[in-house]
Motif scaffolding. Sequence first.
Motif, short mmCIF file in Angstrom:
data_model
loop_
_atom_site.label_atom_id
_atom_site.label_comp_id
_atom_site.label_asym_id
_atom_site.label_seq_id
_atom_site.Cartn_x
_atom_site.Cartn_y
_atom_site.Cartn_z
N ASP A 117 0.84 -1.19 0.00
CA ASP A 117 0.00 0.00 0.00
C ASP A 117 0.87 1.25 0.00
O ASP A 117 2.04 1.22 0.42
N TYR A 118 0.33 2.36 -0.48
CA TYR A 118 1.14 3.57 -0.60
C TYR A 118 0.32 4.83 -0.36
O TYR A 118 -0.91 4.84 -0.49
N VAL A 119 1.03 5.89 0.00
CA VAL A 119 0.46 7.23 0.16
C VAL A 119 1.42 8.21 -0.52
O VAL A 119 2.62 8.19 -0.24
N ASP A 120 0.90 9.03 -1.42
CA ASP A 120 1.72 10.00 -2.14
C ASP A 120 1.40 11.42 -1.68
O ASP A 120 0.30 11.70 -1.17
N GLY A 121 2.36 12.31 -1.87
CA GLY A 121 2.15 13.70 -1.50
C GLY A 121 3.21 14.62 -2.07
O GLY A 121 4.03 14.21 -2.89
N ILE A 122 3.18 15.85 -1.62
CA ILE A 122 4.12 16.88 -2.04
C ILE A 122 4.77 17.48 -0.80
O ILE A 122 4.09 17.80 0.17
N VAL A 123 6.09 17.62 -0.82
CA VAL A 123 6.80 18.23 0.30
C VAL A 123 6.53 19.73 0.29
O VAL A 123 6.81 20.41 -0.69
N VAL A 124 5.96 20.22 1.37
CA VAL A 124 5.56 21.62 1.46
C VAL A 124 6.80 22.52 1.37
O VAL A 124 7.80 22.29 2.05
N GLY A 125 6.73 23.51 0.48
CA GLY A 125 7.81 24.47 0.34
C GLY A 125 8.95 24.01 -0.54
O GLY A 125 9.94 24.73 -0.70
N LYS A 126 8.82 22.81 -1.12
CA LYS A 126 9.87 22.29 -1.99
C LYS A 126 9.24 21.68 -3.23
O LYS A 126 8.11 21.22 -3.21
N LYS A 127 9.98 21.67 -4.32
CA LYS A 127 9.47 21.07 -5.55
C LYS A 127 9.85 19.59 -5.58
O LYS A 127 10.52 19.11 -6.49
N LEU A 128 9.37 18.88 -4.56
CA LEU A 128 9.71 17.48 -4.42
C LEU A 128 8.45 16.65 -4.21
O LEU A 128 7.48 17.10 -3.60
N ILE A 129 8.48 15.43 -4.71
CA ILE A 129 7.40 14.47 -4.53
C ILE A 129 7.76 13.54 -3.38
O ILE A 129 8.92 13.14 -3.24
N ALA A 130 6.78 13.21 -2.56
CA ALA A 130 7.02 12.30 -1.44
C ALA A 130 6.05 11.14 -1.51
O ALA A 130 4.93 11.26 -2.02
N SER A 131 6.49 9.99 -1.03
CA SER A 131 5.58 8.84 -0.95
C SER A 131 6.01 7.93 0.19
O SER A 131 7.19 7.85 0.55
#
Length: 203
Positions: free
Chosen positions: A165-179
């Motif tokens: 299972d996974y959860v995706d998101g965006i790092v606040v204040g940065k142009k980076l993807i998080a999961s």
Amino acid sequence: MPLPPLNCPSCGAMLELKYRHSKMVVCKYCGQTSYLNVDSLFTVGSPIVLVDYGSVLSVGKRGKIKNKPFEVVGRLRFDYEDGFWDEWLLIMDNEAEIWLQEDEGEFVLFRKKNLSDPPQYTSLVVGSITAIETDDVFLTEKNKAVINGGEGELPFQVVAGEKADYVDGIVVGKKLIASLEYMPDGVVYNVAEPLTMKDFLFN
């Protein structure tokens, strides 16, 4: 540094391992998955050959990403309700372990980080901001997936059909993807940068 060759326990083909941290290898001839135990292999599960969907990448492919040399040594495929995505294991020129995620022709480059105190999957809510390590992550997607299979070499042991299972998101204040990936052997945190085809140069 290449490791001594081993023979596939299923078909007997010679397997030349390239990554010293490999714990699993898939035979390119018969598709049998084997776990690496010191200097021997033992099979697990049934042979699986991943369907080729015309990716520009393949195990053994070499090139450069943003002028940094790499070689593809493994691939892991995940199935979810909308399709699948691939994660390619790359070895860079200093033998650093880097992962390249490919989903419908889009690429992101990331490193996997194990968490000592990961958030519970059931507690995460899409649209909220969650603290992960030193990052604040705005959660954009939450879904269930399973491991379809792999090829080449991988630095961990998995079996086709296991949950991921996974959860995706965006790092606040940065142009980076998080999961967050809830893998069989623990939770992995990924922070990634998007790539375009202009970032690639293939040999």
